[in-house]
Write an enzyme that holds these catalytic residues in place. Sequence first.
Site, PDB file in Angstrom:
ATOM      1  N   VAL A   1       0.833  -1.199   0.000  1.00 12.66           N
ATOM      2  CA  VAL A   1       0.000   0.000   0.000  1.00 12.66           C
ATOM      3  C   VAL A   1       0.874   1.256   0.000  1.00 12.66           C
ATOM      4  O   VAL A   1       0.556   2.245  -0.676  1.00 12.66           O
ATOM      5  CB  VAL A   1      -0.988   0.001   1.186  1.00 12.66           C
ATOM      6  CG1 VAL A   1      -1.840   1.267   1.194  1.00 12.66           C
ATOM      7  CG2 VAL A   1      -1.878  -1.229   1.140  1.00 12.66           C
ATOM      8  N   CYS A   2       1.985   1.222   0.709  1.00  8.74           N
ATOM      9  CA  CYS A   2       2.869   2.399   0.754  1.00  8.74           C
ATOM     10  C   CYS A   2       3.470   2.675  -0.624  1.00  8.74           C
ATOM     11  O   CYS A   2       3.560   3.834  -1.047  1.00  8.74           O
ATOM     12  CB  CYS A   2       3.975   2.196   1.784  1.00  8.74           C
ATOM     13  SG  CYS A   2       3.349   2.060   3.477  1.00  8.74           S
ATOM     14  N   THR A   3       3.868   1.625  -1.317  1.00  6.17           N
ATOM     15  CA  THR A   3       4.394   1.795  -2.665  1.00  6.17           C
ATOM     16  C   THR A   3       3.317   2.365  -3.579  1.00  6.17           C
ATOM     17  O   THR A   3       3.565   3.301  -4.348  1.00  6.17           O
ATOM     18  CB  THR A   3       4.930   0.456  -3.208  1.00  6.17           C
ATOM     19  OG1 THR A   3       5.987  -0.003  -2.349  1.00  6.17           O
ATOM     20  CG2 THR A   3       5.456   0.605  -4.626  1.00  6.17           C
TER      21      THR A   3
END
Length: 159
Positions: free
Chosen positions: A47-49
């Site tokens: 999700v961060c990517t």
Amino acid sequence: MPATGDAAPDFTAPLANGDVDEFSLSAELDEEAPIVLAFFPGAFTGVCTEEMCTFQDRLAAFDDLDASVYGVSRDSPFALNEFRAQNDLEFGLISDFNKEIIDEYGIAMDFDDLGVYGVAKRSVFVVDADGEITYSWVSDDPGVEPEYAEVEAAVEDLA
């Protein structure tokens, strides 16, 4: 936790921008405001990517509004430079390796089951030239991304 209308807590931290430089929020406000601070739990995670790549995809809209975008996480500046390179990110990533910024903003989160403590909740703060937070969004669910159009609208309101 600072909210809309509050003064943004000032900080100085390493900036991963291909090299490792120093970033000071108060020093950058004169030239780069409004500033979007996009906190994320950890580089190289799904999700961060996706979030950082979405900010990259929308970077032209922020540039058109003369706004600057910065990601912020607990990762080391060296890991963040690799994360930037692997994902072709053109904006800088701020390393809060010692968790000082996360604590100052009151957005620490733990993953007890993984033994990971004190990472950033996924959060976005827009800071104007006077150092005031004009938009804030904080999620208790690390799987939820911000409403990017809402962040852009908040920046556009300052134009």
